[in-house]
Design a protein around this motif. Structure first.
Motif, mmCIF file in Angstrom:
data_model
loop_
_atom_site.group_PDB
_atom_site.id
_atom_site.type_symbol
_atom_site.label_atom_id
_atom_site.label_comp_id
_atom_site.label_asym_id
_atom_site.label_seq_id
_atom_site.Cartn_x
_atom_site.Cartn_y
_atom_site.Cartn_z
ATOM 1 N N ALA A 135 -0.125 -7.777 -15.751
ATOM 2 C CA ALA A 135 0.214 -8.982 -15.286
ATOM 3 C C ALA A 135 1.690 -9.153 -15.848
ATOM 4 O O ALA A 135 2.847 -9.685 -14.935
ATOM 5 N N MET A 136 2.294 -8.526 -17.036
ATOM 6 C CA MET A 136 3.708 -8.478 -16.959
ATOM 7 C C MET A 136 4.401 -7.615 -16.196
ATOM 8 O O MET A 136 5.670 -7.764 -15.704
ATOM 9 N N GLN A 137 3.800 -6.358 -15.982
ATOM 10 C CA GLN A 137 4.495 -5.490 -14.533
ATOM 11 C C GLN A 137 4.735 -6.448 -13.602
ATOM 12 O O GLN A 137 5.691 -6.203 -12.847
ATOM 13 N N TYR A 138 3.676 -7.374 -13.013
ATOM 14 C CA TYR A 138 3.692 -8.059 -11.915
ATOM 15 C C TYR A 138 5.100 -8.925 -11.998
ATOM 16 O O TYR A 138 5.898 -9.150 -11.192
ATOM 17 N N LEU A 139 4.958 -9.711 -13.354
ATOM 18 C CA LEU A 139 6.103 -10.706 -13.529
ATOM 19 C C LEU A 139 7.439 -9.942 -13.558
ATOM 20 O O LEU A 139 8.584 -10.659 -12.891
ATOM 21 N N ASN A 140 7.535 -8.644 -14.246
ATOM 22 C CA ASN A 140 8.771 -7.987 -14.075
ATOM 23 C C ASN A 140 9.244 -7.551 -12.628
ATOM 24 O O ASN A 140 10.278 -7.811 -12.363
ATOM 25 N N GLU A 141 8.361 -7.244 -11.716
ATOM 26 C CA GLU A 141 8.659 -6.941 -10.255
ATOM 27 C C GLU A 141 9.033 -7.993 -9.704
ATOM 28 O O GLU A 141 9.871 -7.946 -8.715
ATOM 29 N N LYS A 142 8.715 -9.180 -10.019
ATOM 30 C CA LYS A 142 8.926 -10.606 -9.209
ATOM 31 C C LYS A 142 10.387 -10.925 -9.761
ATOM 32 O O LYS A 142 10.930 -11.887 -9.331
ATOM 33 N N GLY A 143 10.853 -10.309 -10.839
ATOM 34 C CA GLY A 143 12.206 -10.731 -11.484
ATOM 35 C C GLY A 143 12.146 -12.063 -11.957
ATOM 36 O O GLY A 143 13.515 -12.722 -12.167
ATOM 37 N N VAL A 144 11.153 -12.396 -12.468
ATOM 38 C CA VAL A 144 11.154 -13.816 -13.192
ATOM 39 C C VAL A 144 11.154 -13.729 -14.750
ATOM 40 O O VAL A 144 10.636 -12.652 -15.410
ATOM 41 N N GLU A 145 11.813 -14.511 -15.496
ATOM 42 C CA GLU A 145 11.933 -14.523 -16.899
ATOM 43 C C GLU A 145 10.553 -15.072 -17.401
ATOM 44 O O GLU A 145 10.082 -16.239 -16.798
ATOM 45 N N TYR A 146 10.092 -14.696 -18.338
ATOM 46 C CA TYR A 146 8.949 -15.267 -19.163
ATOM 47 C C TYR A 146 8.957 -14.775 -20.658
ATOM 48 O O TYR A 146 9.404 -13.904 -21.049
ATOM 49 N N ASP A 147 8.314 -15.820 -21.413
ATOM 50 C CA ASP A 147 7.954 -15.668 -22.709
ATOM 51 C C ASP A 147 6.612 -14.839 -23.106
ATOM 52 O O ASP A 147 5.803 -15.204 -22.430
ATOM 53 N N LYS A 148 6.663 -14.010 -23.846
ATOM 54 C CA LYS A 148 5.371 -13.225 -24.182
ATOM 55 C C LYS A 148 5.073 -13.426 -25.573
ATOM 56 O O LYS A 148 6.040 -13.028 -26.524
#
Length: 81
Positions: free
Chosen positions: A18-31
């Motif tokens: 999931a983190m890899q997917y969000l990173n590939e989408k280039g979106v910022e997120y808090d984890k």
């Protein structure tokens, strides 16, 4: 810009995906890696995740107020587009 919060476990492959997917989408997120927390902080975070996802499974992801349980790429895609 989306408001994204990811609750995961440091040893969870689905959380890593999931983190890899969000990173590939280039979106910022808090984890928050729940298993790396201690004491009251851990207890508070477990309670918070349980409110979002009573099954307490990981990852639990909140995108703009919508909860995604597990690495559900299709649902995440819809919420991010």
């Amino acid at each position: 810009m989306h408001n994204i919060k990811l609750y995961g476990l440091s040893t969870c492959i689905h959380c890593k995906n999931a983190m890899q997917y969000l990173n590939e989408k280039g979106v910022e997120y808090d984890k928050t890696m729940v298993d790396l927390l201690d004491g009251d902080e851990y207890d508070h975070m477990i309670e918070e995740v349980r409110k979002l996802n009573p099954a307490l499974s990981f990852p639990t992801i909140v995108i703009d107020g919508e909860t995604v349980v597990g690495f559900n790429k299709e649902k995440m895609e819809k919420l991010l587009d």
